[in-house]
Design a protein around this motif. Structure first.
Motif, PDB file in Angstrom:
ATOM      1  N   SER A 108      64.165 -55.310  23.554  1.00  0.00           N
ATOM      2  CA  SER A 108      62.874 -55.994  23.453  1.00  0.00           C
ATOM      3  C   SER A 108      62.171 -55.619  22.151  1.00  0.00           C
ATOM      4  CB  SER A 108      61.979 -55.619  24.635  1.00  0.00           C
ATOM      5  OG  SER A 108      60.684 -56.165  24.460  1.00  0.00           O
ATOM      6  N   THR A 109      61.482 -56.593  21.578  1.00  0.00           N
ATOM      7  CA  THR A 109      60.693 -56.325  20.373  1.00  0.00           C
ATOM      8  C   THR A 109      59.237 -56.042  20.708  1.00  0.00           C
ATOM      9  OG1 THR A 109      60.277 -58.682  20.107  1.00  0.00           O
ATOM     10  CG2 THR A 109      62.175 -57.755  18.925  1.00  0.00           C
ATOM     11  N   THR A 110      58.870 -56.201  21.988  1.00  0.00           N
ATOM     12  CA  THR A 110      57.467 -56.044  22.367  1.00  0.00           C
ATOM     13  C   THR A 110      57.212 -55.062  23.504  1.00  0.00           C
ATOM     14  OG1 THR A 110      57.649 -57.939  23.864  1.00  0.00           O
ATOM     15  CG2 THR A 110      56.872 -58.375  21.614  1.00  0.00           C
ATOM     16  N   ASP A 111      58.168 -54.846  24.389  1.00  0.00           N
ATOM     17  CA  ASP A 111      57.918 -54.071  25.601  1.00  0.00           C
ATOM     18  C   ASP A 111      58.705 -52.772  25.651  1.00  0.00           C
ATOM     19  OD1 ASP A 111      56.200 -56.008  26.799  1.00  0.00           O
ATOM     20  OD2 ASP A 111      57.968 -57.186  27.326  1.00  0.00           O
ATOM     21  N   SER A 112      58.072 -51.757  26.229  1.00  0.00           N
ATOM     22  CA  SER A 112      58.761 -50.511  26.550  1.00  0.00           C
ATOM     23  C   SER A 112      59.320 -50.642  27.964  1.00  0.00           C
ATOM     24  CB  SER A 112      57.791 -49.327  26.506  1.00  0.00           C
ATOM     25  OG  SER A 112      57.350 -49.097  25.198  1.00  0.00           O
ATOM     26  N   PRO A 143      60.006 -50.357  22.346  1.00  0.00           N
ATOM     27  CA  PRO A 143      60.574 -51.612  21.838  1.00  0.00           C
ATOM     28  C   PRO A 143      61.449 -51.398  20.606  1.00  0.00           C
ATOM     29  CG  PRO A 143      58.149 -51.649  21.777  1.00  0.00           C
ATOM     30  CD  PRO A 143      58.558 -50.348  22.344  1.00  0.00           C
ATOM     31  N   GLY A 144      62.683 -51.870  20.691  1.00  0.00           N
ATOM     32  CA  GLY A 144      63.623 -51.776  19.579  1.00  0.00           C
ATOM     33  C   GLY A 144      64.181 -50.387  19.328  1.00  0.00           C
ATOM     34  N   ASP A 145      63.823 -49.409  20.147  1.00  0.00           N
ATOM     35  CA  ASP A 145      64.266 -48.027  19.940  1.00  0.00           C
ATOM     36  C   ASP A 145      65.562 -47.732  20.686  1.00  0.00           C
ATOM     37  OD1 ASP A 145      62.089 -47.452  18.362  1.00  0.00           O
ATOM     38  OD2 ASP A 145      60.937 -46.514  19.980  1.00  0.00           O
ATOM     39  N   THR A 146      66.214 -46.639  20.271  1.00  0.00           N
ATOM     40  CA  THR A 146      67.394 -46.119  20.950  1.00  0.00           C
ATOM     41  C   THR A 146      67.139 -44.662  21.296  1.00  0.00           C
ATOM     42  OG1 THR A 146      68.883 -47.603  19.757  1.00  0.00           O
ATOM     43  CG2 THR A 146      69.877 -45.642  20.739  1.00  0.00           C
ATOM     44  N   GLU A 147      67.377 -44.314  22.531  1.00  0.00           N
ATOM     45  CA  GLU A 147      67.263 -42.921  22.985  1.00  0.00           C
ATOM     46  C   GLU A 147      68.658 -42.455  23.395  1.00  0.00           C
ATOM     47  OE1 GLU A 147      64.585 -40.988  22.949  1.00  0.00           O
ATOM     48  OE2 GLU A 147      63.246 -42.584  22.262  1.00  0.00           O
TER      49      GLU A 147
END
Length: 177
Positions: A108-112, A143-147
């Motif tokens: 997603s570019t907007t939501d966590s 949004p857009g992250d990698t963990e």
């Protein structure tokens, strides 16, 4: 336009000379385009959707495009296993510990999203559905992250013989935050 002597012959000569001169003038005018119908380029006004790249520039009249004031809400599948990958499925006999590196990428570019994860270390030979261990964790990914984290499970018995195992991500349920 007369040349030569006066009289009939001179007139004829003058007439022929005038006709030849006129013919030369017509030929020259035709070759230069003077007597041909003039073609002028047609300039059309720019269309409402004209852009600078289409040759009209931005000075012509234009209509403003209309946009929705609120962007459409992204849809998501609560089964987030497509967002998850794993690598380095391992067992340390000295630590009696299973490990598995898990990466979660939020598309997603907007939501966590909160991902409710479950990793199982399964018996591989024979693959009878028996689990050696289970690791569970919830993790929030922006949004857009990698963990990335390492899932671990420690076996409670002191001696473990030779065995076959595999790592499986059995759950990655995601919930919008």
């Amino acid at each position: 336009m007369r040349t030569g002597t006066a009289g009939r012959g001179g007139t004829r000569r003058a007439g022929r000379a005038a006709a030849a001169t006129a013919l030369v003038l017509v030929t020259a005018a035709t070759a230069s385009g003077c007597l041909l119908p003039q073609r002028h380029p047609v300039v059309l006004p720019p269309s409402p959707s004209a852009t600078p790249s289409d040759g009209y520039g931005t000075s012509g009249p234009s209509e403003e495009p209309t946009y929705s004031t609120s962007p459409a809400e992204e849809t998501y599948d609560p089964d987030g296993r497509d967002d998850v990958s794993g690598r380095n499925c391992d067992f340390s006999s000295s630590l009696r510990q299973f490990t598995y590196t898990v990466s979660i990428t939020n598309p997603s570019t907007t939501d966590s999203f909160s991902y409710d994860m479950a990793v199982n270390w399964m018996k591989a030979k024979p693959a009878d559905g028996k689990a050696y261990g289970l690791h569970q964790r919830s993790i929030v990914v922006g949004p857009g992250d990698t963990e990335t984290y390492t899932a671990k499970y420690t076996v409670n018995q002191s001696s473990i013989g030779h065995f076959w195992y595999t790592c499986q991500i059995t759950r990655a349920h995601k919930t919008r935050m």
